[in-house]
Design an enzyme around this catalytic site. Structure first.
Site, PDB file in Angstrom:
ATOM      1  N   ARG A  73     -12.786   6.771   5.367  1.00 48.29           N
ATOM      2  CA  ARG A  73     -12.562   7.617   4.187  1.00 48.29           C
ATOM      3  C   ARG A  73     -13.594   7.296   3.128  1.00 48.29           C
ATOM      4  O   ARG A  73     -14.352   6.334   3.249  1.00 48.29           O
ATOM      5  CB  ARG A  73     -11.165   7.344   3.610  1.00 48.29           C
ATOM      6  CG  ARG A  73     -10.953   5.877   3.232  1.00 48.29           C
ATOM      7  CD  ARG A  73      -9.894   5.680   2.189  1.00 48.29           C
ATOM      8  NE  ARG A  73      -9.591   4.276   1.969  1.00 48.29           N
ATOM      9  CZ  ARG A  73     -10.328   3.431   1.249  1.00 48.29           C
ATOM     10  NH1 ARG A  73     -11.445   3.844   0.702  1.00 48.29           N
ATOM     11  NH2 ARG A  73      -9.962   2.171   1.082  1.00 48.29           N
ATOM     12  N   TYR A 117      -5.935  -1.967  -2.081  1.00 44.73           N
ATOM     13  CA  TYR A 117      -4.805  -2.680  -1.471  1.00 44.73           C
ATOM     14  C   TYR A 117      -3.656  -1.723  -1.221  1.00 44.73           C
ATOM     15  O   TYR A 117      -3.372  -0.843  -2.037  1.00 44.73           O
ATOM     16  CB  TYR A 117      -4.345  -3.801  -2.411  1.00 44.73           C
ATOM     17  CG  TYR A 117      -3.003  -4.413  -2.044  1.00 44.73           C
ATOM     18  CD1 TYR A 117      -2.873  -5.215  -0.918  1.00 44.73           C
ATOM     19  CD2 TYR A 117      -1.876  -4.193  -2.835  1.00 44.73           C
ATOM     20  CE1 TYR A 117      -1.648  -5.787  -0.578  1.00 44.73           C
ATOM     21  CE2 TYR A 117      -0.644  -4.759  -2.506  1.00 44.73           C
ATOM     22  CZ  TYR A 117      -0.537  -5.550  -1.379  1.00 44.73           C
ATOM     23  OH  TYR A 117       0.675  -6.097  -1.045  1.00 44.73           O
ATOM     24  N   SER A 176      -5.104   5.256  -6.906  1.00 39.62           N
ATOM     25  CA  SER A 176      -6.400   5.338  -6.241  1.00 39.62           C
ATOM     26  C   SER A 176      -6.406   6.538  -5.300  1.00 39.62           C
ATOM     27  O   SER A 176      -5.373   6.897  -4.732  1.00 39.62           O
ATOM     28  CB  SER A 176      -6.670   4.051  -5.451  1.00 39.62           C
ATOM     29  OG  SER A 176      -6.736   2.935  -6.314  1.00 39.62           O
ATOM     30  N   ILE A 177      -7.587   7.141  -5.135  1.00 38.75           N
ATOM     31  CA  ILE A 177      -7.736   8.302  -4.271  1.00 38.75           C
ATOM     32  C   ILE A 177      -8.956   8.094  -3.379  1.00 38.75           C
ATOM     33  O   ILE A 177     -10.026   7.729  -3.860  1.00 38.75           O
ATOM     34  CB  ILE A 177      -7.917   9.592  -5.094  1.00 38.75           C
ATOM     35  CG1 ILE A 177      -6.688   9.859  -5.969  1.00 38.75           C
ATOM     36  CG2 ILE A 177      -8.171  10.797  -4.168  1.00 38.75           C
ATOM     37  CD1 ILE A 177      -6.867  10.992  -6.959  1.00 38.75           C
ATOM     38  N   GLY A 183      -5.799  10.051   1.478  1.00 40.62           N
ATOM     39  CA  GLY A 183      -5.174  10.639   0.308  1.00 40.62           C
ATOM     40  C   GLY A 183      -5.156   9.731  -0.899  1.00 40.62           C
ATOM     41  O   GLY A 183      -6.199   9.382  -1.446  1.00 40.62           O
ATOM     42  N   PHE A 184      -3.954   9.291  -1.308  1.00 34.95           N
ATOM     43  CA  PHE A 184      -3.816   8.570  -2.571  1.00 34.95           C
ATOM     44  C   PHE A 184      -2.778   7.463  -2.452  1.00 34.95           C
ATOM     45  O   PHE A 184      -1.974   7.430  -1.519  1.00 34.95           O
ATOM     46  CB  PHE A 184      -3.402   9.531  -3.691  1.00 34.95           C
ATOM     47  CG  PHE A 184      -2.087  10.235  -3.446  1.00 34.95           C
ATOM     48  CD1 PHE A 184      -0.874   9.636  -3.790  1.00 34.95           C
ATOM     49  CD2 PHE A 184      -2.052  11.501  -2.870  1.00 34.95           C
ATOM     50  CE1 PHE A 184       0.335  10.278  -3.562  1.00 34.95           C
ATOM     51  CE2 PHE A 184      -0.846  12.148  -2.648  1.00 34.95           C
ATOM     52  CZ  PHE A 184       0.351  11.536  -2.991  1.00 34.95           C
ATOM     53  N   CYS A 241     -11.949  -0.852  -5.739  1.00 36.86           N
ATOM     54  CA  CYS A 241     -12.623   0.442  -5.927  1.00 36.86           C
ATOM     55  C   CYS A 241     -14.084   0.305  -6.342  1.00 36.86           C
ATOM     56  O   CYS A 241     -14.640   1.215  -6.951  1.00 36.86           O
ATOM     57  CB  CYS A 241     -11.870   1.292  -6.952  1.00 36.86           C
ATOM     58  SG  CYS A 241     -10.122   1.523  -6.559  1.00 36.86           S
TER      59      CYS A 241
END
Length: 209
Positions: free
Chosen positions: A68, A74, A140-141, A153-154, A171
């Protein structure tokens, strides 16, 4: 779009199932779906993640490379994960990441948590996700698009063990402070919404049946 509620699933098992979900969408044997679930403790990271951003082996949490976008993040108990398998060709031109950001902001705002999205300055690490007004990161995405169908996804930090975020660079942002709904609720002197309430709010905001 169909909502599918799942429990806790090992990350590698979910990865294999996700490929099946994407294949089903490509074949037209399934509609757009939002899968809501959680994972046992694991750190996942995209291809652009520097080795120095990952935790030492002594941290005791497995780190898994994934297909991704995004950097390291995490997943664990107390965190809600949403995997979106959507055929973008049928939805028309849409900025899927902005759509997810806006949906999460609307959903969590309906639960009493004012949140924002942030624009990424040119040349800076991506600020995709959902943030508090004072720039702590709550959601987070990271998504992948293959043949016009999304996956991954998220994640929403409802009430996970936040100390794990101190063991690696989240990130790709070396100065980010991660936060949970539990912490925000404590600061406001109010109860934290449970997992079911968060799931329902997100489903409504994303237009899921």
């Amino acid at each position: 779009m169909q909502r599918v509620d799942l429990g806790e699933i090992e990350y590698d098992v979910a990865g294999k199932q996700m490929q099946e979900w994407v294949d089903e969408r490509l074949a037209g044997t399934a509609e757009d779906r939002l899968f809501l679930l959680s994972h046992p403790p694991v750190i996942t990271y995209g291809s652009r993640t520097a080795a120095s951003d990952l935790p030492a082996e002594t941290a005791g949490i497995p780190a898994v490379a994934v297909d991704r976008g995004g950097f390291a993040t995490y997943h664990g108990p107390g965190q809600l994960v949403g995997y979106l398998v959507i055929d973008l060709k049928r939805r028309g031109v849409v900025d899927i990441v902005r759509w997810v950001e806006d949906g999460l902001i609307d959903a969590l705002g309906s639960l009493g948590f004012p949140l924002v999205r942030r624009e990424t300055p040119k040349g800076a690490s991506s600020l995709v996700g959902v943030w508090t007004p004072d720039h702590r990161k709550l959601c987070s995405i990271g998504m992948r698009i293959r043949k016009g169908v999304t996956s991954h996804g998220f994640s929403v930090n409802v009430a996970p063990d936040m100390s794990v975020f101190h063991t690696f660079t989240t990130c790709g942002l070396h100065d980010v402070t991660m936060v949970s709904l539990a912490e925000l609720a404590a600061e406001a002197g109010r109860p934290v919404p449970d997992d079911a309430a968060v799931r329902d709010a997100i489903a409504v905001s994303l237009g899921v049946a």
